[in-house]
Design a protein around this motif. Structure first.
Motif, short mmCIF file in Angstrom:
data_model
loop_
_atom_site.label_atom_id
_atom_site.label_comp_id
_atom_site.label_asym_id
_atom_site.label_seq_id
_atom_site.Cartn_x
_atom_site.Cartn_y
_atom_site.Cartn_z
N PHE A 248 -34.52 46.52 -85.17
CA PHE A 248 -34.52 47.41 -86.33
C PHE A 248 -35.94 47.81 -86.73
O PHE A 248 -36.13 48.81 -87.43
N GLU A 249 -36.93 47.03 -86.30
CA GLU A 249 -38.32 47.31 -86.66
C GLU A 249 -39.05 48.10 -85.58
O GLU A 249 -40.15 48.61 -85.83
N LEU A 250 -38.50 48.22 -84.41
CA LEU A 250 -39.18 48.89 -83.31
C LEU A 250 -39.19 50.40 -83.48
O LEU A 250 -38.23 50.99 -84.00
N ARG A 251 -40.24 51.04 -83.00
CA ARG A 251 -40.29 52.50 -82.99
C ARG A 251 -39.30 53.03 -81.96
O ARG A 251 -38.91 52.33 -81.02
N ASP A 252 -38.90 54.28 -82.14
CA ASP A 252 -37.93 54.89 -81.22
C ASP A 252 -38.42 54.84 -79.78
O ASP A 252 -37.67 54.49 -78.86
N ALA B 33 -25.41 44.72 -81.69
CA ALA B 33 -24.65 45.97 -81.78
C ALA B 33 -25.57 47.17 -81.88
O ALA B 33 -25.30 48.23 -81.31
N GLU B 34 -26.68 47.03 -82.62
CA GLU B 34 -27.62 48.14 -82.76
C GLU B 34 -28.27 48.50 -81.43
O GLU B 34 -28.40 49.69 -81.09
N ALA C 172 -33.68 58.50 -81.95
CA ALA C 172 -34.07 58.82 -83.33
C ALA C 172 -32.91 59.42 -84.11
O ALA C 172 -32.67 59.08 -85.28
N VAL C 173 -32.17 60.31 -83.48
CA VAL C 173 -31.01 60.93 -84.14
C VAL C 173 -29.95 59.89 -84.46
O VAL C 173 -29.36 59.88 -85.55
N ALA C 174 -29.71 59.00 -83.52
CA ALA C 174 -28.70 57.95 -83.73
C ALA C 174 -29.10 57.07 -84.91
O ALA C 174 -28.24 56.65 -85.71
N ARG C 175 -30.37 56.78 -85.06
CA ARG C 175 -30.83 55.95 -86.17
C ARG C 175 -30.63 56.67 -87.50
O ARG C 175 -30.23 56.05 -88.50
N GLN D 293 -27.08 56.49 -88.57
CA GLN D 293 -26.72 55.18 -89.06
C GLN D 293 -27.09 55.03 -90.53
O GLN D 293 -26.38 54.41 -91.31
N VAL D 294 -28.25 55.58 -90.89
CA VAL D 294 -28.69 55.49 -92.29
C VAL D 294 -27.77 56.30 -93.17
O VAL D 294 -27.37 55.88 -94.24
#
Length: 409
Positions: free
Chosen positions: A313-317, A362-363, A402-405, A408-409
């Motif tokens: 969750f902390e990693l860059r795309d 899962a992420e 990036a889009v998937a993240r 999720q938000v």
């Protein structure tokens, strides 16, 4: 000529476990007699035949006499005069030295049925010490039977210590060590395999990289169990719980923290860079035991990447994409689910975290699926060639992550 059901089939019936393969021992027959009856020979070291109708293994009753070092150093006698009792005497544990005749009656000269009731793994006789492989077999049986309440008899453990101290385990061929380890990792409680070997002093001979983890401290706020070896046992058991019977995941779980044994003493209980330090001993272990490529590749991957997955969750795309690329996840997509399972076993294989959620797994798989959906056909490749195509594809897949993240938000 008489035929008896022997070994695991009889043992498991008495334990109330599902029936597996059935093995038979034949008393009073010769190899020629078996061939005349239509049996197919398959044994290399001693006379074993396949039944012409059922295909089940039938071995001639035999005795064994020690003739050299290791588990291969035996002279086998399969003369028709060898009795059933002679054959049962050469077996390793009393629970495996039970035969059943065609009327269902048990032949149990060493009290195996009683030991099953008492939940004791006990050797048959003094010849136990002649075969060093039996130390590994005892540990592997404990990985399967410990959940049923079994323990190793004190006198058997004493003999196993004697065998470990003698150096006989050094004569074991890597393929047989791997075979026993693989079966233990596919059992319900792999920690019992490790614990049994450690208690008799054999773990340092068989798996020195794992044995080195015991006594190495970790930070108590992250690892209430503190001892890295205990953590490893908990991780192995959690992997068996999350992926029952899967030795590929089990081996990766076993090897993921080997680098902690190499942490400089002045840095303890912190283990900075243990992921990178661990890759070399993982590869050394795989080379020594001739571990199959599928197991080796996931083990190296889990060792190198498990902290990155914990921090997904902390990693860059772009960093997520680099992680996936290092894992060859676009050619072998099944690896990411396997890696996520190993990392979940690591996170939950510690005191107080056994029932914790692990959303990172899962992420990682969700982001992988998003990137995997982008192929070369989805990018503008006109005018591009060679490395430029790969770079464009990497950019497109990173954008998909990036889009998937954001969704999720």
């Amino acid at each position: 000529m008489k035929t008896y059901l022997v070994g695991g089939a009889v043992r498991d019936r008495l334990l109330g476990l599902p029936a597996g393969d059935r093995d038979w021992v034949v008393v009073g027959a010769t190899p020629q007699r078996m061939l005349d009856l239509g049996y197919k020979p398959v044994g290399r070291d001693f006379p074993v035949f396949l039944h012409p109708d059922t295909g089940e293994e039938h071995a001639l009753a035999r005795t064994e006499r020690k003739s050299g070092r290791g588990h291969r150093g035996f002279v086998v006698d399969a003369d028709p005069s060898v009795t059933l009792e002679d054959d049962l005497l050469r077996r390793d544990f009393t629970i495996n030295a039970i035969a059943q005749d065609q009327d269902g009656r048990l032949v149990d000269p060493h009290g195996g049925a009683r030991d099953i009731e008492r939940r004791v793994l006990r050797h048959v006789g003094p010849a136990f010490v002649e075969d060093p492989l039996r130390v590994l077999r005892a540990a592997r049986f404990m990985a399967r039977l410990a959940p049923l309440g079994f323990s190793v008899a004190d006198e058997t453990m004493a003999l196993m210590r004697q065998m470990a101290d003698s150096g006989e385990l050094d004569a074991l061929v890597p393929e047989r060590v791997w075979q026993e380890l693989r079966r233990a990792l596919a059992s319900a409680r792999p920690s019992a395999f490790l614990d049994t070997l450690r208690r008799c002093g054999a773990l340092r001979a068989v798996l020195p990289e794992v044995d080195a983890l015991y006594g190495v401290p970790q930070r108590a706020e992250y690892h209430p169990e503190v001892d890295t070896g205990i953590h490893q046992q908990m991780v192995s058991d959690m992997a068996a719980r999350l992926a029952p019977g899967d030795a590929v995941i089990g081996f990766a779980a076993l090897a993921h923290d080997l680098g902690k044994a190499l942490t400089p003493e002045e840095e303890l209980p912190r283990h900075v860079m243990h992921e990178q330090r661990g890759v070399k001993p993982v590869r050394a272990l795989c080379e020594r035991l001739k571990v199959p490529a599928e197991h080796r590749e996931l083990a190296v991957m889990a060792c190198r990447e498990h902290l990155n997955v914990h921090r997904v969750f902390e990693l860059r795309d772009a960093t997520v994409h680099e992680l996936l690329s290092r894992c060859d996840a676009f050619r072998k997509p099944e690896r990411i689910a396997q890696l996520a399972t190993v990392c979940e076993a690591d996170k939950r294989g510690r005191g107080g975290s056994e029932e914790a959620d692990y959303p990172q797994g899962a992420e990682l798989q969700r982001l992988h699926h998003a990137a995997l959906a982008v192929g070369a056909r989805d990018i503008a490749c006109e005018g591009l060639s060679g490395a430029a195509v790969g770079q464009a594809l990497a950019r497109a897949r990173t954008a998909a992550i990036a889009v998937a993240r954001k969704r999720q938000v």
